[in-house]
Enzyme design. Structure first.
Site, short mmCIF file in Angstrom:
data_model
loop_
_atom_site.label_atom_id
_atom_site.label_comp_id
_atom_site.label_asym_id
_atom_site.label_seq_id
_atom_site.Cartn_x
_atom_site.Cartn_y
_atom_site.Cartn_z
CB SER A 150 -0.88 0.01 1.25
OG SER A 150 -1.55 1.26 1.38
CE1 TYR A 164 -4.03 -2.46 4.98
CE2 TYR A 164 -3.27 -0.22 4.53
CZ TYR A 164 -3.75 -1.44 4.09
OH TYR A 164 -3.96 -1.64 2.75
P1 NAP Z 1 -11.45 -6.16 0.28
O1 NAP Z 1 -12.39 -5.71 -0.77
O2 NAP Z 1 -11.77 -5.86 1.71
O3 NAP Z 1 -11.22 -7.74 0.11
C1 NAP Z 1 -10.42 -8.41 1.04
C2 NAP Z 1 -10.26 -9.83 0.60
O4 NAP Z 1 -9.34 -10.45 1.52
C3 NAP Z 1 -11.53 -10.65 0.67
O5 NAP Z 1 -11.54 -11.52 -0.44
C4 NAP Z 1 -11.42 -11.43 1.96
O6 NAP Z 1 -12.06 -12.70 1.92
C5 NAP Z 1 -9.92 -11.64 2.02
N1 NAP Z 1 -9.41 -11.88 3.37
C6 NAP Z 1 -9.52 -11.11 4.47
N2 NAP Z 1 -8.90 -11.69 5.51
C7 NAP Z 1 -8.40 -12.86 5.06
C8 NAP Z 1 -7.68 -13.91 5.64
N3 NAP Z 1 -7.34 -13.87 6.94
N4 NAP Z 1 -7.34 -14.98 4.89
C9 NAP Z 1 -7.69 -15.03 3.58
N5 NAP Z 1 -8.38 -14.06 2.96
C10 NAP Z 1 -8.73 -12.99 3.69
O7 NAP Z 1 -9.97 -5.56 0.04
P2 NAP Z 1 -9.29 -4.85 -1.24
O8 NAP Z 1 -9.54 -3.40 -1.15
O9 NAP Z 1 -9.59 -5.60 -2.48
O10 NAP Z 1 -7.75 -5.04 -0.83
C11 NAP Z 1 -6.94 -6.08 -1.35
C12 NAP Z 1 -5.51 -5.80 -0.94
O11 NAP Z 1 -5.13 -4.49 -1.38
C13 NAP Z 1 -5.27 -5.79 0.58
O12 NAP Z 1 -4.03 -6.36 0.88
C14 NAP Z 1 -5.28 -4.31 0.92
O13 NAP Z 1 -4.56 -4.04 2.10
C15 NAP Z 1 -4.61 -3.75 -0.30
N6 NAP Z 1 -4.88 -2.33 -0.51
C16 NAP Z 1 -6.13 -1.88 -0.71
C17 NAP Z 1 -6.34 -0.53 -0.87
C18 NAP Z 1 -7.71 0.06 -1.09
O14 NAP Z 1 -7.86 1.29 -1.00
N7 NAP Z 1 -8.73 -0.74 -1.37
C19 NAP Z 1 -5.27 0.36 -0.82
C20 NAP Z 1 -3.99 -0.15 -0.63
C21 NAP Z 1 -3.80 -1.50 -0.48
P3 NAP Z 1 -13.61 -12.97 2.38
O15 NAP Z 1 -14.45 -12.16 1.40
O16 NAP Z 1 -13.79 -14.43 2.22
O17 NAP Z 1 -13.74 -12.47 3.78
#
Ligand code: NAP
Length: 255
Positions: A150, A164
């Site tokens: 991130s 985080y």
């Molecule tokens: P999201 O929509 O909240 O999706 C999170 C995903 O992670 C879901 O598929 C969830 O599965 C899974 N998950 C959560 N805890 C888990 C665990 N303990 N074991 C296995 N799977 C798990 O998140 P996103 O925004 O797509 O983010 C994806 C990645 O990008 C993350 O690493 C996040 O930190 C990073 N990121 C996101 C942003 C942003 O603004 N969105 C910015 C920077 C970085 P379930 O649905 O089965 O619960």
């Protein structure tokens, strides 16, 4: 079930929605078979795998909490049985969580344990299992790992979630160190660092409107889309990025 001349397989953790799901769709369209990991939302993961299959691709779902090393090991064994151990060529360490906005002096030990267990240790657990299959040191044919960090890793996320940000900064160092450790073993390791992306992660942290409310903080004046991050992940995963390892690629609209 196992097809020795089948497509290369990539495991995408946290692929039931958001950036992981967008990456699964794109990488499947590029000819990879996809292991869709999820932890709680089986129906969304299943629907995604079915969608990929209906579009002519190959995908299956695998439940595991990435913070639990035993569950991760069992998931890799299940992927071996489904696709063949030698078919694995890629890993996208995407699963991640945020928590409620808080100051460090308010953060409980349990919160900190969970933050680092999922966001940092989970990527180590998955990388260890993947390397035992893809590294030439272990008899594998090589492959590629993409970690999802991130921009918070360099901004620190003050008064939001410094925990985080620190867990993601560890992913940056993990990426650089592991990349150099396995560069001679046919394995490339890179990271993408998304900025503020319009996914459900913000609602899970109690701020459902955060992505668009933050638009004025972003030089491009808008949050990113999951598909825009997926493009960078899939490129780093692919042979087109064949001489790139240890890179941290910001996908943040200038942030
Ligand atoms: P999201 O929509 O909240 O999706 C999170 C995903 O992670 C879901 O598929 C969830 O599965 C899974 N998950 C959560 N805890 C888990 C665990 N303990 N074991 C296995 N799977 C798990 O998140 P996103 O925004 O797509 O983010 C994806 C990645 O990008 C993350 O690493 C996040 O930190 C990073 N990121 C996101 C942003 C942003 O603004 N969105 C910015 C920077 C970085 P379930 O649905 O089965 O619960």
């Amino acid at each position: 079930m196992v097809n020795p001349s089948g497509p290369p397989v990539v495991l995408i953790t946290g692929a039931s929605r958001g950036i992981g799901a967008a990456t699964a769709r794109l990488v499947a369209a590029r000819g990879w078979a996809v292991a869709v990991n999820f932890v709680s939302d089986m129906s969304s993961a299943r629907a995604l795998a079915d969608e990929i299959s209906a579009d002519g691709g190959e995908a299956d779902v695998f439940r595991a909490d990435v913070s639990d090393a035993a569950q991760v090991a069992a998931m890799f064994t299940a992927i071996d049985e489904r696709f063949g151990r030698a078919a694995l060529r890629g890993l996208v360490n995407n699963a991640g969580v945020v928590d409620r906005a808080a100051r460090v002096d308010e953060m409980s030990p349990d919160r900190l344990q969970r933050m680092f267990a999922i966001n940092t240790l989970g990527s180590f657990h998955c990388a260890r299992e993947a390397l035992r299959r893809i590294s030439t040191r272990h008899g594998g044919s090589g492959g590629s790992i993409v970690n999802v960090s991130s921009v918070a890793a360099r901004l620190g996320a003050p008064a939001q979630y410094v925990d985080y940000a620190a867990a993601k900064a560890a992913i940056d160092t993990f990426t650089v160190g592991l990349a150099r450790e396995v560069a001679g073993e046919g394995v490339r390791v890179n990271a993408v660092r998304p900025g503020i992306i319009d996914t459900e992660i913000h609602a899970s942290g109690g701020q459902p409107e955060r992505a668009w409310q933050s638009a004025s903080l972003i030089p491009m004046q808008r949050p990113g889309r999951a598909e825009e991050v997926a493009q960078a992940i899939v490129w780093l995963l692919s042979d087109q990025a064949g001489y790139i390892t240890g890179a941290l690629l910001d996908v943040g609209g200038g942030r």
